[in-house]
Every structure is written in structure tokens, then in C-alpha cells.
Design a protein around this motif. Sequence first.
Motif, PDB file in Angstrom:
ATOM      1  N   ASP A   1      62.858  15.764  27.590  1.00 15.09           N
ATOM      2  CA  ASP A   1      62.191  14.507  27.057  1.00 15.09           C
ATOM      3  C   ASP A   1      60.724  14.015  27.951  1.00 15.09           C
ATOM      4  OD1 ASP A   1      63.914  14.058  25.103  1.00 15.09           O
ATOM      5  OD2 ASP A   1      65.301  12.918  26.621  1.00 15.09           O
ATOM      6  N   CYS A   2      60.169  15.212  28.322  1.00 16.98           N
ATOM      7  CA  CYS A   2      58.894  15.249  29.169  1.00 16.98           C
ATOM      8  C   CYS A   2      57.701  15.677  28.479  1.00 16.98           C
ATOM      9  CB  CYS A   2      59.063  15.472  30.521  1.00 16.98           C
ATOM     10  SG  CYS A   2      58.990  17.513  30.663  1.00 16.98           S
ATOM     11  N   CYS A   3      57.853  16.240  27.130  1.00 15.49           N
ATOM     12  CA  CYS A   3      57.002  16.768  26.489  1.00 15.49           C
ATOM     13  C   CYS A   3      56.470  15.901  25.204  1.00 15.49           C
ATOM     14  CB  CYS A   3      57.195  18.006  25.799  1.00 15.49           C
ATOM     15  SG  CYS A   3      57.219  19.280  27.348  1.00 15.49           S
ATOM     16  N   TYR A   4      55.351  15.957  24.830  1.00 13.74           N
ATOM     17  CA  TYR A   4      54.756  14.962  23.649  1.00 13.74           C
ATOM     18  C   TYR A   4      54.116  15.843  22.520  1.00 13.74           C
ATOM     19  CZ  TYR A   4      56.889  11.147  26.378  1.00 13.74           C
ATOM     20  OH  TYR A   4      57.818  10.579  27.054  1.00 13.74           O
ATOM     21  N   THR A   5      54.118  15.497  21.354  1.00 12.88           N
ATOM     22  CA  THR A   5      52.937  16.336  20.359  1.00 12.88           C
ATOM     23  C   THR A   5      51.810  15.390  20.272  1.00 12.88           C
ATOM     24  OG1 THR A   5      54.793  16.818  19.055  1.00 12.88           O
ATOM     25  CG2 THR A   5      52.763  17.111  18.134  1.00 12.88           C
ATOM     26  N   CYS A   6      50.774  16.307  20.556  1.00 13.24           N
ATOM     27  CA  CYS A   6      49.424  15.778  20.290  1.00 13.24           C
ATOM     28  C   CYS A   6      48.972  15.327  18.830  1.00 13.24           C
ATOM     29  CB  CYS A   6      48.243  16.672  20.724  1.00 13.24           C
ATOM     30  SG  CYS A   6      46.499  16.168  20.843  1.00 13.24           S
TER      31      CYS A   6
ATOM     32  N   SER B   1      49.393  21.798  28.754  1.00 14.51           N
ATOM     33  CA  SER B   1      49.433  22.256  27.445  1.00 14.51           C
ATOM     34  C   SER B   1      50.660  23.147  27.411  1.00 14.51           C
ATOM     35  CB  SER B   1      48.268  22.908  26.859  1.00 14.51           C
ATOM     36  OG  SER B   1      48.708  23.487  25.521  1.00 14.51           O
ATOM     37  N   GLN B   2      51.699  23.286  26.282  1.00 11.28           N
ATOM     38  CA  GLN B   2      52.337  24.272  26.440  1.00 11.28           C
ATOM     39  C   GLN B   2      52.101  25.344  25.257  1.00 11.28           C
ATOM     40  OE1 GLN B   2      55.292  24.019  28.442  1.00 11.28           O
ATOM     41  NE2 GLN B   2      53.568  22.471  29.311  1.00 11.28           N
ATOM     42  N   ASP B   3      51.048  25.107  24.615  1.00 13.15           N
ATOM     43  CA  ASP B   3      50.487  25.883  23.581  1.00 13.15           C
ATOM     44  C   ASP B   3      49.180  26.850  23.967  1.00 13.15           C
ATOM     45  OD1 ASP B   3      52.607  24.972  21.836  1.00 13.15           O
ATOM     46  OD2 ASP B   3      51.228  23.399  21.316  1.00 13.15           O
TER      47      ASP B   3
ATOM     48  N   ALA C   1      45.378  18.891  17.768  1.00 19.00           N
ATOM     49  CA  ALA C   1      46.292  18.232  17.106  1.00 19.00           C
ATOM     50  C   ALA C   1      47.607  19.243  16.862  1.00 19.00           C
ATOM     51  CB  ALA C   1      45.519  18.151  15.600  1.00 19.00           C
ATOM     52  N   GLY C   2      48.942  18.716  17.235  1.00 18.80           N
ATOM     53  CA  GLY C   2      50.114  19.397  17.020  1.00 18.80           C
ATOM     54  C   GLY C   2      50.303  20.189  18.221  1.00 18.80           C
ATOM     55  N   GLU C   3      49.395  19.841  19.263  1.00 19.49           N
ATOM     56  CA  GLU C   3      49.778  20.756  20.565  1.00 19.49           C
ATOM     57  C   GLU C   3      50.963  20.062  21.408  1.00 19.49           C
ATOM     58  OE1 GLU C   3      46.579  22.312  24.219  1.00 19.49           O
ATOM     59  OE2 GLU C   3      46.189  20.624  22.977  1.00 19.49           O
ATOM     60  N   SER C   4      51.607  20.862  21.951  1.00 14.88           N
ATOM     61  CA  SER C   4      52.877  20.169  23.016  1.00 14.88           C
ATOM     62  C   SER C   4      52.173  19.984  24.411  1.00 14.88           C
ATOM     63  CB  SER C   4      54.014  21.026  22.925  1.00 14.88           C
ATOM     64  OG  SER C   4      55.090  20.591  23.558  1.00 14.88           O
TER      65      SER C   4
END
Length: 123
Positions: A106-111, A46-48, A76-79
Amino acid sequence: MSYAYARRAVSALFLLALSAPAAHAEDVIFAIKNSHPNAMRIELYSQDRDYVWPGDGKDFYLDDGETRQLPISCNAGESICYGAWVDGDEETYWGVGPGNKEKCEDCCYTCDGGETEEIDLIP
């Protein structure tokens, strides 16, 4: 402070806590393919907040040539960014690498539910 006033104050705080919005959970599946000739270890970061999947000092393991779906529950919305490395060689890595220590593109996605496109880890 009177007992009645204290009781009302506690009741008001309790009701306020119940009405506060909670973080909404989502389920996301990271689809990852290991195209490297060696086995890999993977963690999702998680980045958040201070959170790692699968957590508890464990990681996901992918044999060479293996494709896996890694399901997680997140806010929800977490990177979330992936970090992958060759088993036994933390200097050969993808994404944010072991321990979430590197920068990536390009290695991160939004939950936000669903499944990522297939992430192909190629040499």
C-alpha cells in the motif's frame, strides 16, 4: 541507393515518428503527513522507468507534524511508490525507503491525475 529513394525513406520514417503515440503526461499530488516526532525526507520513485521525484539528488523535506502536498508530473498509468525516512536515520523508513530498496504494501499509486488520500507517516 538513389537520392530520391533515400529522401522518400527518411520522409516516411519522419511521418511514422510523428504518428507514434507519445506518453501522456498527468499531474498527481501526493498528500503526505509527518506524524513522527522528527523531520523526514521523502522521494517518489517510478516503478516503470528509472525516474525519481524531485530528482537531481534532492528530496522533499517535512518537519515533524507537517503536512504537504507534493505535486509531480508523471506518465499516465505509471506506478509510483513513496520512500520516506527520518532525517539522518535511513534505517527508520516508510514505503520503499531511501533509494527504492525495500518492498512495501500500500505505498504505490497509479499516475492517473488527482490527489492521493492523505498518507500519514506514523511512528
